[in-house]
Design a protein around this motif. Sequence first.
Motif, PDB file in Angstrom:
ATOM      1  N   GLY A   1       0.761  -1.408  -0.013  1.00  0.00           N
ATOM      2  CA  GLY A   1      -0.092   0.455   0.233  1.00  0.00           C
ATOM      3  C   GLY A   1       1.076   1.384   0.187  1.00  0.00           C
ATOM      4  O   GLY A   1       1.659   1.468  -0.541  1.00  0.00           O
ATOM      5  N   ILE A   2       0.199   2.586   0.675  1.00  0.00           N
ATOM      6  CA  ILE A   2       1.149   4.239   0.987  1.00  0.00           C
ATOM      7  C   ILE A   2       2.238   3.467   1.290  1.00  0.00           C
ATOM      8  O   ILE A   2       3.637   4.339   0.113  1.00  0.00           O
TER       9      ILE A   2
ATOM     10  N   VAL B   1       9.182   3.615  -2.931  1.00  0.00           N
ATOM     11  CA  VAL B   1      10.067   3.537  -4.016  1.00  0.00           C
ATOM     12  C   VAL B   1       9.839   4.814  -4.211  1.00  0.00           C
ATOM     13  O   VAL B   1      10.553   5.625  -5.087  1.00  0.00           O
ATOM     14  N   ASP B   2       8.907   6.165  -4.072  1.00  0.00           N
ATOM     15  CA  ASP B   2       9.033   7.458  -4.476  1.00  0.00           C
ATOM     16  C   ASP B   2      10.209   8.433  -3.617  1.00  0.00           C
ATOM     17  O   ASP B   2      10.996   8.967  -4.643  1.00  0.00           O
TER      18      ASP B   2
ATOM     19  N   ALA C   1     -10.410   7.216   1.250  1.00  0.00           N
ATOM     20  CA  ALA C   1      -9.771   6.512   0.910  1.00  0.00           C
ATOM     21  C   ALA C   1      -9.167   5.686   0.062  1.00  0.00           C
ATOM     22  O   ALA C   1      -9.061   6.319  -1.639  1.00  0.00           O
ATOM     23  N   VAL C   2      -7.811   5.310   0.291  1.00  0.00           N
ATOM     24  CA  VAL C   2      -7.291   4.683  -0.887  1.00  0.00           C
ATOM     25  C   VAL C   2      -7.184   2.819  -1.245  1.00  0.00           C
ATOM     26  O   VAL C   2      -7.821   2.601   0.249  1.00  0.00           O
TER      27      VAL C   2
ATOM     28  N   GLU D   1      -4.980   5.830  -5.529  1.00  0.00           N
ATOM     29  CA  GLU D   1      -4.348   4.734  -5.663  1.00  0.00           C
ATOM     30  C   GLU D   1      -2.839   5.314  -4.930  1.00  0.00           C
ATOM     31  O   GLU D   1      -2.719   6.011  -4.333  1.00  0.00           O
ATOM     32  N   ALA D   2      -2.141   3.476  -4.561  1.00  0.00           N
ATOM     33  CA  ALA D   2      -0.857   4.405  -3.227  1.00  0.00           C
ATOM     34  C   ALA D   2      -0.270   5.504  -3.505  1.00  0.00           C
ATOM     35  O   ALA D   2       0.084   6.669  -2.770  1.00  0.00           O
ATOM     36  N   ILE D   3       0.299   5.783  -4.961  1.00  0.00           N
ATOM     37  CA  ILE D   3       1.162   6.826  -5.832  1.00  0.00           C
ATOM     38  C   ILE D   3       0.461   7.946  -5.229  1.00  0.00           C
ATOM     39  O   ILE D   3       1.660   9.044  -4.730  1.00  0.00           O
TER      40      ILE D   3
END
Length: 253
Positions: free
Chosen positions: A18-19, A25-26, A194-195, A222-224
């Motif tokens: 998820g987040i 990654v980011d 809400a994700v 989305e988590a991104i």
Amino acid sequence: MADTLNGTVALVTGASSGIGEATAVDLARHGAAVALVARRRDRLDALAGRIGDAGGTALVIEADVADESAVGAAVARTVAELGRLDTVVANAGVMLLGPVADAPTEEWRRMVNLNVLGLMYTAHAALPHLLAAAEDGPRGVGDLVLVSSVAGRVARNGSGVYNATKHAVGAFGEALRQEVTQRHVRVALVEPGAVDTELAGHNRPEIMPSLEARFADMERLEAIDIAEAVSFVVTRPRRTAINEVLVRPTEQQ
Ligand code: NDP
């Protein structure tokens, strides 16, 4: 213009899905070496492989964030192996919903132990290193991002204890912000709506239909979307502290 995170080290709790996964990654994409903390080692190993393949650096740390000594050891290992700690994203959390009446109180302990105490242990263990980063780190700041929720701002029938844990995150974060901001440690609250992640799936089967109905007609985040909000916060120049970011799906009331 965003600052690069080259030469910095970040730690993300709840990085196995998820987040947290998207955030790790980011942050790596922005140049940070990233310590990945969660319990599911296979997921963390796969994520570290992906970050490595993209040219980044990742350290896998299998740890239960509700365990204070495990959190302390995770922070110590990050500093020992990656050399420093500039950015912490306290993200690990669980959301177990349902009415207060007849609730299995074991669920309450899981939420309080992770969402509140685990997040506090993370902040406590990381703080000396964030203060050191602010004093002599590559960017002259330390960043602590606390992942709360829209549930930390608005209480709802059926979310009482989850609401309580996320309101606690906001109170703790604001007090800590006042304590450390003049020493250039920035404490930020990120509050997702809400994700689309695994979060809701941990609820009891009898809770699921009402939960699914609530979001059935909504395009969830989305988590991104949250990862990019976190990256925005921690790449601001030293003079700028983003204290709070609330990100809802456009269709969420
Ligand atoms: P996920 O369930 O996808 O991710 C939760 C993460 O927390 C996983 O990596 C999980 O890893 C980790 N985790 C759970 N328990 C522990 C533990 N005891 N020790 C260490 N890590 C643990 O959910 P999200 O990504 O959606 O949730 C992340 C955060 O975002 C939470 O704090 C949540 O409250 C918040 N949030 C989410 C929203 C949503 O709609 N999804 C909305 C608002 C806030 P593992 O199981 O491997 O340990």
